[in-house]
Design an enzyme around this catalytic site. Sequence first.
Site, PDB file in Angstrom:
ATOM      1  N   HIS A  41     -44.550 -37.230  62.255  1.00  0.00           N
ATOM      2  CA  HIS A  41     -44.644 -37.029  60.859  1.00  0.00           C
ATOM      3  C   HIS A  41     -45.750 -35.821  60.647  1.00  0.00           C
ATOM      4  O   HIS A  41     -46.826 -35.887  60.996  1.00  0.00           O
ATOM      5  CB  HIS A  41     -44.530 -38.191  59.584  1.00  0.00           C
ATOM      6  CG  HIS A  41     -45.917 -38.871  59.846  1.00  0.00           C
ATOM      7  ND1 HIS A  41     -46.937 -38.550  59.159  1.00  0.00           N
ATOM      8  CD2 HIS A  41     -46.188 -40.018  60.491  1.00  0.00           C
ATOM      9  CE1 HIS A  41     -47.915 -39.662  59.125  1.00  0.00           C
ATOM     10  NE2 HIS A  41     -47.510 -40.351  60.335  1.00  0.00           N
TER      11      HIS A  41
ATOM     12  N   ASP B 209     -46.652 -35.011  57.139  1.00  0.00           N
ATOM     13  CA  ASP B 209     -47.378 -35.397  55.739  1.00  0.00           C
ATOM     14  C   ASP B 209     -48.451 -36.186  56.216  1.00  0.00           C
ATOM     15  O   ASP B 209     -48.496 -37.054  57.302  1.00  0.00           O
ATOM     16  CB  ASP B 209     -46.390 -36.112  54.803  1.00  0.00           C
ATOM     17  CG  ASP B 209     -45.898 -37.689  55.415  1.00  0.00           C
ATOM     18  OD1 ASP B 209     -45.587 -37.575  56.432  1.00  0.00           O
ATOM     19  OD2 ASP B 209     -46.145 -38.498  54.618  1.00  0.00           O
TER      20      ASP B 209
ATOM     21  N   ASP C 181     -53.039 -38.988  62.839  1.00  0.00           N
ATOM     22  CA  ASP C 181     -51.830 -39.606  62.188  1.00  0.00           C
ATOM     23  C   ASP C 181     -51.205 -38.446  61.228  1.00  0.00           C
ATOM     24  O   ASP C 181     -51.712 -38.244  60.069  1.00  0.00           O
ATOM     25  CB  ASP C 181     -52.365 -40.723  61.233  1.00  0.00           C
ATOM     26  CG  ASP C 181     -51.212 -41.625  60.609  1.00  0.00           C
ATOM     27  OD1 ASP C 181     -49.904 -41.351  61.062  1.00  0.00           O
ATOM     28  OD2 ASP C 181     -51.597 -42.276  59.573  1.00  0.00           O
TER      29      ASP C 181
ATOM     30  N   GLU D  34     -43.574 -39.858  55.331  1.00  0.00           N
ATOM     31  CA  GLU D  34     -43.786 -41.248  56.000  1.00  0.00           C
ATOM     32  C   GLU D  34     -44.867 -41.851  55.370  1.00  0.00           C
ATOM     33  O   GLU D  34     -44.482 -43.251  54.954  1.00  0.00           O
ATOM     34  CB  GLU D  34     -44.268 -41.180  57.353  1.00  0.00           C
ATOM     35  CG  GLU D  34     -44.046 -42.528  58.020  1.00  0.00           C
ATOM     36  CD  GLU D  34     -45.492 -43.127  58.253  1.00  0.00           C
ATOM     37  OE1 GLU D  34     -45.330 -44.225  58.486  1.00  0.00           O
ATOM     38  OE2 GLU D  34     -46.440 -42.444  57.935  1.00  0.00           O
ATOM     39  N   GLU D  35     -46.073 -41.146  54.857  1.00  0.00           N
ATOM     40  CA  GLU D  35     -47.318 -41.822  54.276  1.00  0.00           C
ATOM     41  C   GLU D  35     -47.102 -42.300  52.868  1.00  0.00           C
ATOM     42  O   GLU D  35     -47.578 -43.321  52.426  1.00  0.00           O
ATOM     43  CB  GLU D  35     -48.308 -40.959  54.272  1.00  0.00           C
ATOM     44  CG  GLU D  35     -48.818 -40.292  55.588  1.00  0.00           C
ATOM     45  CD  GLU D  35     -49.447 -41.646  56.524  1.00  0.00           C
ATOM     46  OE1 GLU D  35     -49.528 -42.484  56.176  1.00  0.00           O
ATOM     47  OE2 GLU D  35     -50.075 -41.183  57.602  1.00  0.00           O
TER      48      GLU D  35
ATOM     49  N   HIS E 119     -56.139 -42.984  57.981  1.00  0.00           N
ATOM     50  CA  HIS E 119     -56.392 -43.260  56.498  1.00  0.00           C
ATOM     51  C   HIS E 119     -57.501 -43.373  55.952  1.00  0.00           C
ATOM     52  O   HIS E 119     -57.751 -43.499  54.562  1.00  0.00           O
ATOM     53  CB  HIS E 119     -55.451 -44.474  56.198  1.00  0.00           C
ATOM     54  CG  HIS E 119     -54.100 -44.655  56.800  1.00  0.00           C
ATOM     55  ND1 HIS E 119     -53.183 -45.303  56.046  1.00  0.00           N
ATOM     56  CD2 HIS E 119     -53.034 -43.603  57.204  1.00  0.00           C
ATOM     57  CE1 HIS E 119     -51.906 -44.983  56.336  1.00  0.00           C
ATOM     58  NE2 HIS E 119     -52.062 -44.166  57.243  1.00  0.00           N
TER      59      HIS E 119
END
Length: 454
Positions: free
Chosen positions: A90, A92, A123, A156-157, A423
């Site tokens: 992903h 995003d 990520d 996705e996030e 994150h």
Amino acid sequence: MSQNPIAETIASLMPRAKQELTELVAFQSVADWAQFPRSESEGAANWVADALRAEGFQDVSLLDTPDGTQSVYGFLPGPEGAPTVLLYAHYDVQPPLDDAAWISPAFELTERDGRWYGRGAADCKGGFIMHLLALRALKANGGVPVSVKVIVEGSEEQGTGGLQQYAEAHPELLTADTVVIGDAGNFRLGLPTVTATLRGMTLIKVKIDTLGGNLHSGMFGGVAPDALAALIRLLDSLRAADGSTTVDGLASDAVWEGLQYPEADFRADAKVLDGVELIGEGTIADRLWARPAVTVLGIDCPPVVGATPSVHASAGALISLRVPPGVDTAEAIKLLEAHLVAHTPWQAHLELEVVGQGQPFQADTSSPAYASMAAAMEVAYPGQEMQVAGMGGSIPLCNTLTTLYPEAEMLLIGLSEPEAQIHAVNESVSPEELERLSVAEALFLVNYAESKRG
């Protein structure tokens, strides 16, 4: 590893990979238009699409998904009769959180102490670069032995489910014999790992109202019901005294039988302050991979600066519940909502809104694809055997794909080892890990094609 021609090719491609990751990280592709412009996500999607076209992919498309974002799809045909492998990543990313806490700018890939720092570096923009490196190495060493589909998600996030809904409406699009999800990570830097389980998740907005408007705390405090106090009491009902998650009717005693997570390692990885206790009971692996976990993600209330002496009329929160494998997320949502209703104090008015959800996932580790990946990782990580671990996070698409294509094998690998701090502020990726996992993925595709021919 240096004697392997695929490994040698990927090593030679690493400077290009760094430049490409620099370009991709520069897009502030947070799929929340209230925080970042839609044009940033669109720019990232177009960059991914152009990269696929440059590699000879056909049918490259920007898919408009029901949540208002775009996923990027492409197809690279392989030899006649070869199996099809779906590669996922992903583009995003999570918001940077606190810009001031980043040592280098969040959206500028910066090398420091042997790692590359930037939001999405691990990520999961780095996951897409990993796929490109593997495919390029194969093309330079005899060709890609399988047909390849690539899908790169745009939300996705956010957990808004756009790609899941699109896949359900177009079930023929992502059909494959096996799926490689490039959004997980090694259990420890340098320890090759596939992820066999994921917790599902739900996001619920909570709003409590008690009064027609705020009141003077001196004139009314002590009798007028305070919405913020009601919210605090309600949120506290979701944890036992030891911090364990307590949702009425939701089991929280499952045991993880596989790879264990030493407490000292976890404390170091999580940067737990000296003297602070961990929450919950059972092994670390039990709590992370086999049991539910509730987290209060945010609270709507006045900040300390500028606060007035008031009894508050309204307060709100966003709650996340991670759902362990073996539990249906829809049933967990019902239990959570019932718990919140039952524990709201003083008959305050309660509003609940489910804003995101995804099912947990459990892979079949006995499948031929796992044997092919184990052999590949032994070459990419000399002297190391592939480990099988769980992951406490959620990738809702996994369960959707398993439901749509029950015969497809599924593996989860990626760059999000503990030092990556995904994150969080100062997210980073290890270029050595990117290189080794790209080698592993390329060799996996070779091994998998051979296993299917056999």
